[in-house]
Design a protein around this motif. Structure first.
Motif, mmCIF file in Angstrom:
data_model
loop_
_atom_site.group_PDB
_atom_site.id
_atom_site.type_symbol
_atom_site.label_atom_id
_atom_site.label_comp_id
_atom_site.label_asym_id
_atom_site.label_seq_id
_atom_site.Cartn_x
_atom_site.Cartn_y
_atom_site.Cartn_z
ATOM 1 N N LEU A 99 0.844 -1.184 0.000
ATOM 2 C CA LEU A 99 0.000 0.000 0.000
ATOM 3 C C LEU A 99 0.888 1.244 0.000
ATOM 4 O O LEU A 99 1.925 1.261 0.650
ATOM 5 N N ARG A 102 -0.275 6.796 3.213
ATOM 6 C CA ARG A 102 -1.150 7.970 3.078
ATOM 7 C C ARG A 102 -0.762 9.018 4.116
ATOM 8 O O ARG A 102 -0.374 8.647 5.248
ATOM 9 N N ASN A 195 -1.948 -0.470 10.916
ATOM 10 C CA ASN A 195 -2.877 0.059 9.920
ATOM 11 C C ASN A 195 -3.321 -1.152 9.111
ATOM 12 O O ASN A 195 -2.786 -1.438 8.048
ATOM 13 N N PRO A 196 -4.283 -1.913 9.666
ATOM 14 C CA PRO A 196 -4.659 -3.169 9.008
ATOM 15 C C PRO A 196 -5.591 -2.894 7.821
ATOM 16 O O PRO A 196 -6.067 -1.761 7.673
ATOM 17 N N PRO A 197 -5.863 -3.901 7.000
ATOM 18 C CA PRO A 197 -6.863 -3.704 5.944
ATOM 19 C C PRO A 197 -8.211 -3.447 6.608
ATOM 20 O O PRO A 197 -8.585 -4.169 7.524
ATOM 21 N N TYR A 198 -8.919 -2.391 6.177
ATOM 22 C CA TYR A 198 -10.188 -2.090 6.861
ATOM 23 C C TYR A 198 -11.325 -1.679 5.930
ATOM 24 O O TYR A 198 -12.344 -1.157 6.370
ATOM 25 N N ILE A 211 -6.652 3.005 -6.874
ATOM 26 C CA ILE A 211 -6.568 2.009 -5.803
ATOM 27 C C ILE A 211 -7.022 0.644 -6.306
ATOM 28 O O ILE A 211 -6.315 -0.357 -6.149
ATOM 29 N N ALA A 219 -4.159 -5.698 1.171
ATOM 30 C CA ALA A 219 -3.821 -4.654 2.141
ATOM 31 C C ALA A 219 -5.015 -3.748 2.425
ATOM 32 O O ALA A 219 -4.941 -2.854 3.263
ATOM 33 N N LEU A 220 -6.111 -3.968 1.707
ATOM 34 C CA LEU A 220 -7.276 -3.074 1.809
ATOM 35 C C LEU A 220 -8.510 -3.750 2.389
ATOM 36 O O LEU A 220 -9.202 -3.200 3.242
HETATM 37 N N1 GLN Z 1 -7.031 4.446 3.787
HETATM 38 C C1 GLN Z 1 -6.897 3.468 2.770
HETATM 39 C C2 GLN Z 1 -7.768 3.828 1.595
HETATM 40 O O1 GLN Z 1 -8.363 4.865 1.576
HETATM 41 C C3 GLN Z 1 -7.228 2.097 3.300
HETATM 42 C C4 GLN Z 1 -6.094 1.603 4.091
HETATM 43 C C5 GLN Z 1 -6.374 0.324 4.791
HETATM 44 O O2 GLN Z 1 -7.263 -0.472 4.473
HETATM 45 N N2 GLN Z 1 -5.609 0.117 5.778
HETATM 46 O O3 GLN Z 1 -7.858 3.163 0.634
#
Ligand code: GLN
Length: 297
Positions: A99, A102, A195-198, A211, A219-220
């Motif tokens: 990733l 950011r 900062n896990p996938p979220y 993206i 990673a997302l």
């Molecule tokens: N902030 C990221 C995005 O906007 C997502 C990062 C994450 O999943 N850790 O795509």
């Protein structure tokens, strides 16, 4: 011969043409991207471009610039084209498969540095799901009296983090490939940052072309509701703290309440949030007394 023979295209012409083409393609920051790519094609920085608008590109520079423009027009992120991304005042190497760090994630670095003050002696920090190593290496470089373990499930992430540690010259760190806590020693850390996938299933389809087409899905995607990794990290982190520990995690723009509830239900205390540059709660910090040896057995 080629390099001295110039193409008669000036810096100003190149930027004008390129930013126009990027704008037409619907790219958000056309002039900034054009400048970043031209600076790289010419081996200069952006300030040099501003003061050399009438300089002509050599044929080699023009060809290099055209190639990177073709990639950008296919929505490949600038950071993957240039291979670098600035984060917390330092340059990080990035490749596809990790990733791109950011700016909002700098909030997590600040939180770790703030909480590290509460621990005496050497602070042991774990950056879980480290990606390019941006969080953990920024912390290691900013705070000599800490020792940072960076881990990720992805081989690419581990390779990139190793490269970044060596580029930054950070030696107060170690890098370990692990599926979350699986291959990490329990009862070892003061602070765990992640900062896990979220991103939830519904949101995956709303992400920008940059993206969706180019950044690693692993990673997302944080499971159907985006909270899968939080559930696992929150439940397992207490067994990883060596004493009273602090868990610091980046969260999605609308996840504060859900994650707060998960933390409370798991016995965490002193839960607080830090806002990102847009004023949205982006990082959660929570304390835990750690698991007793009995609980671990
Ligand atoms: N902030 C990221 C995005 O906007 C997502 C990062 C994450 O999943 N850790 O795509």
């Amino acid at each position: 011969m080629d390099d001295t023979d110039n193409s008669m295209v000036t810096v100003r012409d190149a930027l004008e043409y390129a930013s126009g083409a990027l704008r037409e393609e619907g790219i958000d920051t056309p002039m900034l991207d054009a400048r970043l790519l031209l600076a790289r094609a010419m081996g200069r920085d952006m300030l040099w471009l501003v003061t050399h608008e009438n300089t002509c590109l050599t044929d080699t520079e023009a060809a290099r610039f055209n190639r990177s423009m073709t990639e950008r027009l296919a929505h490949r992120p600038v950071a993957y084209i240039t291979g670098v991304k600035e984060f917390y005042g330092r340059s990080f190497r990035v490749t596809e498969g990790v990733l791109i760090p950011r700016p909002d994630t700098e909030t997590a670095v600040e939180a770790v540095l703030e909480y590290a003050d509460r621990y005496a002696g050497q602070v042991r920090i774990l950056d879980l799901c480290c990606g390019s190593g941006a969080i953990g290496l920024s912390v290691a470089a900013s705070l000599p009296r800490c020792y940072v373990t960076l881990s990720d499930i992805s081989r690419t992430a581990i390779d990139v983090t190793v490269q970044n540690a060596s580029l930054l010259g950070t030696d107060n760190c170690e890098i370990i490939q692990s599926d979350l806590f699986e291959d990490l020693p329990p009862m070892s850390y003061d602070i765990i940052v992640s900062n896990p996938p979220y991103v939830s299933g519904d949101e995956m389809g709303t992400l920008s072309a940059e993206i969706q087409l180019w950044e690693p899905r692993e990673a997302l995607y944080g499971g159907v509701d985006g909270l899968s990794f939080y559930r696992q990290i929150i439940s397992e982190a207490p067994g990883m703290f060596r004493n009273r520990g602090t868990l610091i995690m980046e969260i999605g723009f609308d996840q504060a309440r859900d994650v707060e509830k998960l933390l409370k239900d798991a016995g965490y205390e002193d839960i607080s949030f830090k806002n990102d540059l847009a004023g949205i709660p982006r990082v959660v910090c929570a304390g835990h007394s750690g698991a007793s040896r009995g609980e671990l057995l």
